[in-house]
Structure formats: C-alpha cells, structure tokens
Design a protein around this motif. Sequence first.
Motif, short mmCIF file in Angstrom:
data_model
loop_
_atom_site.label_atom_id
_atom_site.label_comp_id
_atom_site.label_asym_id
_atom_site.label_seq_id
_atom_site.Cartn_x
_atom_site.Cartn_y
_atom_site.Cartn_z
N TYR A 154 -0.98 125.41 93.68
CA TYR A 154 -0.70 123.96 93.60
C TYR A 154 -1.92 123.19 93.13
CZ TYR A 154 0.37 119.20 95.03
OH TYR A 154 0.56 117.84 95.03
N LEU A 155 -3.12 123.58 93.58
CA LEU A 155 -4.34 122.89 93.17
C LEU A 155 -4.59 123.07 91.68
CD1 LEU A 155 -6.68 123.81 96.16
CD2 LEU A 155 -5.52 121.64 95.74
N ILE A 156 -4.36 124.27 91.17
CA ILE A 156 -4.54 124.52 89.74
C ILE A 156 -3.52 123.72 88.94
CG2 ILE A 156 -4.42 126.28 87.94
CD1 ILE A 156 -5.45 128.30 90.03
N TYR A 157 -2.27 123.71 89.42
CA TYR A 157 -1.22 122.93 88.75
C TYR A 157 -1.60 121.45 88.70
CZ TYR A 157 3.34 120.74 88.00
OH TYR A 157 4.35 119.98 87.53
N THR A 158 -2.07 120.92 89.82
CA THR A 158 -2.47 119.51 89.87
C THR A 158 -3.63 119.23 88.94
OG1 THR A 158 -1.74 119.41 92.18
CG2 THR A 158 -3.21 117.66 91.41
N LEU A 159 -4.58 120.14 88.91
CA LEU A 159 -5.76 119.96 88.06
C LEU A 159 -5.38 119.91 86.59
CD1 LEU A 159 -8.91 119.85 88.18
CD2 LEU A 159 -8.87 122.32 87.78
N ILE A 160 -4.49 120.81 86.17
CA ILE A 160 -4.13 120.92 84.75
C ILE A 160 -3.19 119.81 84.31
CG2 ILE A 160 -2.97 122.38 83.03
CD1 ILE A 160 -3.96 124.81 84.57
N PHE A 161 -2.18 119.52 85.14
CA PHE A 161 -1.12 118.61 84.70
C PHE A 161 -1.24 117.19 85.23
CE2 PHE A 161 0.77 122.85 84.33
CZ PHE A 161 1.22 122.81 83.03
N PHE A 162 -2.20 116.92 86.12
CA PHE A 162 -2.35 115.57 86.66
C PHE A 162 -3.77 115.03 86.48
CE2 PHE A 162 1.46 117.01 88.82
CZ PHE A 162 2.26 115.87 88.78
N LEU A 163 -4.77 115.76 86.97
CA LEU A 163 -6.13 115.24 86.93
C LEU A 163 -6.67 115.16 85.51
CD1 LEU A 163 -8.49 114.19 88.54
CD2 LEU A 163 -9.31 116.56 88.80
N PHE A 164 -6.58 116.24 84.74
CA PHE A 164 -7.07 116.22 83.36
C PHE A 164 -6.34 115.17 82.52
CE2 PHE A 164 -8.79 120.85 83.42
CZ PHE A 164 -9.93 120.38 84.08
N PRO A 165 -4.99 115.10 82.56
CA PRO A 165 -4.31 114.04 81.79
C PRO A 165 -4.71 112.64 82.23
CG PRO A 165 -2.76 115.76 82.38
CD PRO A 165 -4.03 116.06 83.12
N LEU A 166 -4.95 112.45 83.54
CA LEU A 166 -5.35 111.13 84.02
C LEU A 166 -6.70 110.74 83.45
CD1 LEU A 166 -4.99 108.67 85.87
CD2 LEU A 166 -6.00 110.02 87.71
N LEU A 167 -7.67 111.63 83.50
CA LEU A 167 -9.00 111.34 82.95
C LEU A 167 -8.93 111.13 81.45
CD1 LEU A 167 -11.11 113.92 85.00
CD2 LEU A 167 -10.84 111.48 85.42
N TRP A 168 -8.11 111.92 80.76
CA TRP A 168 -7.95 111.77 79.32
C TRP A 168 -7.31 110.43 78.98
CZ3 TRP A 168 -9.75 113.10 74.94
CH2 TRP A 168 -8.99 113.04 73.76
N ALA A 169 -6.34 110.01 79.80
CA ALA A 169 -5.68 108.72 79.56
C ALA A 169 -6.65 107.56 79.73
CB ALA A 169 -4.49 108.57 80.51
N VAL A 170 -7.48 107.62 80.77
CA VAL A 170 -8.47 106.56 80.98
C VAL A 170 -9.42 106.49 79.79
CG1 VAL A 170 -10.40 105.82 82.42
CG2 VAL A 170 -8.31 106.70 83.48
N TYR A 171 -9.81 107.63 79.28
CA TYR A 171 -10.69 107.66 78.10
C TYR A 171 -10.00 107.06 76.88
CZ TYR A 171 -13.35 109.59 74.19
OH TYR A 171 -14.06 109.74 73.03
N LEU A 172 -8.74 107.45 76.65
CA LEU A 172 -8.01 106.97 75.47
C LEU A 172 -7.78 105.47 75.51
CD1 LEU A 172 -5.23 109.65 74.80
CD2 LEU A 172 -7.33 109.24 73.51
N ALA A 173 -7.69 104.91 76.70
CA ALA A 173 -7.42 103.47 76.82
C ALA A 173 -8.52 102.63 76.19
CB ALA A 173 -7.25 103.09 78.29
N PHE A 174 -9.69 103.22 75.98
CA PHE A 174 -10.81 102.48 75.39
C PHE A 174 -11.03 102.87 73.92
CE2 PHE A 174 -11.54 102.57 79.94
CZ PHE A 174 -11.89 101.26 80.21
N THR A 175 -10.00 103.49 73.32
CA THR A 175 -10.10 103.89 71.92
C THR A 175 -8.96 103.28 71.10
OG1 THR A 175 -8.69 105.87 72.09
CG2 THR A 175 -11.00 106.10 72.73
N ASN A 176 -9.03 103.45 69.80
CA ASN A 176 -7.96 102.99 68.90
C ASN A 176 -7.22 104.17 68.30
OD1 ASN A 176 -9.88 104.03 67.17
ND2 ASN A 176 -10.00 102.22 65.85
N TRP A 177 -7.10 105.27 69.02
CA TRP A 177 -6.45 106.48 68.51
C TRP A 177 -4.99 106.19 68.18
CZ3 TRP A 177 -3.97 111.03 71.36
CH2 TRP A 177 -3.79 112.11 70.48
N ASN A 178 -4.53 106.71 67.05
CA ASN A 178 -3.15 106.47 66.61
C ASN A 178 -2.26 107.69 66.80
OD1 ASN A 178 -3.95 108.22 64.63
ND2 ASN A 178 -3.57 106.82 62.92
N ILE A 179 -2.66 108.64 67.60
CA ILE A 179 -1.93 109.84 68.03
C ILE A 179 -1.79 110.89 66.92
CG2 ILE A 179 0.53 109.45 67.49
CD1 ILE A 179 1.17 110.04 70.40
#
Length: 292
Positions: free
Chosen positions: A16-41
């Motif tokens: 469960y910890l590995i699942y949370t790390l891969i599918f929740f924590l990493f995407p959350l940190l990546w989303a916070v980073y992307l919010a300060f960029t102009n990436w067009n996907i």
Amino acid sequence: MNKKTTWLGWLFASPYLIYTLIFFLFPLLWAVYLAFTNWNIIAPDYEMVGFQNFLEAFFSKSVRAAFLVTYKFMLMFVPIVIAGSLLLALIIHSLPRLKGLFAVGYFLPYLASGVASSIVVNGVLSYNSPLNVFFRKHLGLDIDWLGSPILAPLVIALMMAWKFVGYYALLFLSGLESIPKEIYEAAEMDGAVGWKRFWYVTIPMLHPAFYTVTILAVGLMFGIFTEPYVLTGGGPDYSTHTWQLEIYNQAFERLNAGYGTAIAIINSVVTFVSILVFRKLLEKWGARHGWE
C-alpha cells in the motif's frame, strides 16, 4: 522480538505504501511543480511562470463560474439527498421484515454508471421524448429542460440525488439501528412521543450519520464531472460549469496543462476549506446534544 514485529508490520504495509508513493505522492508533487509552468502537455520544453497561472485563474470568468456553480449545486443537492435518504431510511427501518432486501434494492442506483444514467436522462428529457410530447400536447408546455440556466442545474442535482440517496440511506439506517430502545422508552415516559420524539431524540442521536452524510455530500459537489459533461457540457451560459469541467477543458481541450493544474490546486484548497467549515458547524451542533 519488537524489531522483528516492527519489520513484519512494515513488510505487510509496503504494497500500500509503494502504491501510494507511485500513484499519489509523486503525481501530487509533479502537479504542484507544473502549476508554476506554462507546459502545454505536448511540447518537451516549458518555462517557469511563477504565480501567473494562479493570478489568471483568480480573474477568470469560467473559474469564477465553477466556484459559484459548485455552491449552487450544493444548495440544491445536499438538502434533497439528506431529506430523501433519511426518509428512505425511516421507511426501511419501520418494515417488519426484508429490510436488507429493500436496502440493497435502493442501493443499486449508486452502482449505475454516471454516463449510462446521463444518457437515459438525456433521452427522457429530449424534445421528442414521450414526456415532452405529453406536456406540449395536453398542457401546452414546451420545456427546454437542459437549455434553461435554472432547470439544467436542478435536473443534474435531482439525478445525482436519485443516484446517491440509496447509499446515504444505508448510513442513516445503520444509525437508526444503533439507537438503544431504552432511550425511546425513557423519552416516552417524559412525554416525548410522535414528532417530539423524532425531533428531540432521533435526530440528535443520528448526529454521526448526519456528520458522515453531509461531509460526503459536500465533498461530492467539488468533483462533479460526468453528468454536466454528458448532459450540458457546462452550459447553458456556464450554469452547470463545474471545477472538474474547467480543469478538463484547460488541461486536455486547450492543452494548458500548467494552468489546469493551478486550477486543480485552487479547487483542492476551496474543497478543504468548505469541508472544514461544515465540519465545525456539525461538531458544534453535535456538542449541544452531547456528542463530543
């Protein structure tokens, strides 16, 4: 022995910890980073734009509409679903037998696909549907259910209430089943019968169920997507435009991933604050009736 038990616990919890790390924590940190960029996907390159996405979102008409529409849905959906689920729970609770069968039957709409339900509702409310033909022929009413800024949100709220009322009724039914009979007997000796018994005994004793249902219903309003996407596309005139529709449109329709991520973060903050306010109000209500 204690070290062995500790490592064994971590071992069993590791999937469960590995699942949370891969599918929740990493995407959350990546989303916070992307919010300060102009990436067009699509483009591999992008720039840091600081708080520009957040400032643009604060002055956006569509974001402001999503904010207001969410609370409009909340004002319609939450009272309807709470009243309907409580009434349904009371009816099932009063049945002499086969309570479980009826409870499961009313729970089934919750399992229905939101897309399938929306397509059915869209067909029922279409211009040439038997319902509208009857209204035009016999009552002289030509109702544009999904084209009206007033009726469209009400239709979606009622459809979602139909979907969730059976699920929330199970929570109220569990609360009703847990109320000791001795409390009703003591209240009857004090003259609390009929409506007084319901209002001064049953309702306060259902505080945990009210707390759970209200928080779930309020949180649900900030995640509405399928129903307005299929039925109205957010219209007419932004009357059914929700947070999730705005995020989807910006990130995947207009390919403004950074801006869409910033809106998603704002949505998360608004959701957290709104649920916190409702929690405090419910806790104060419960404290007045002995629920600490």
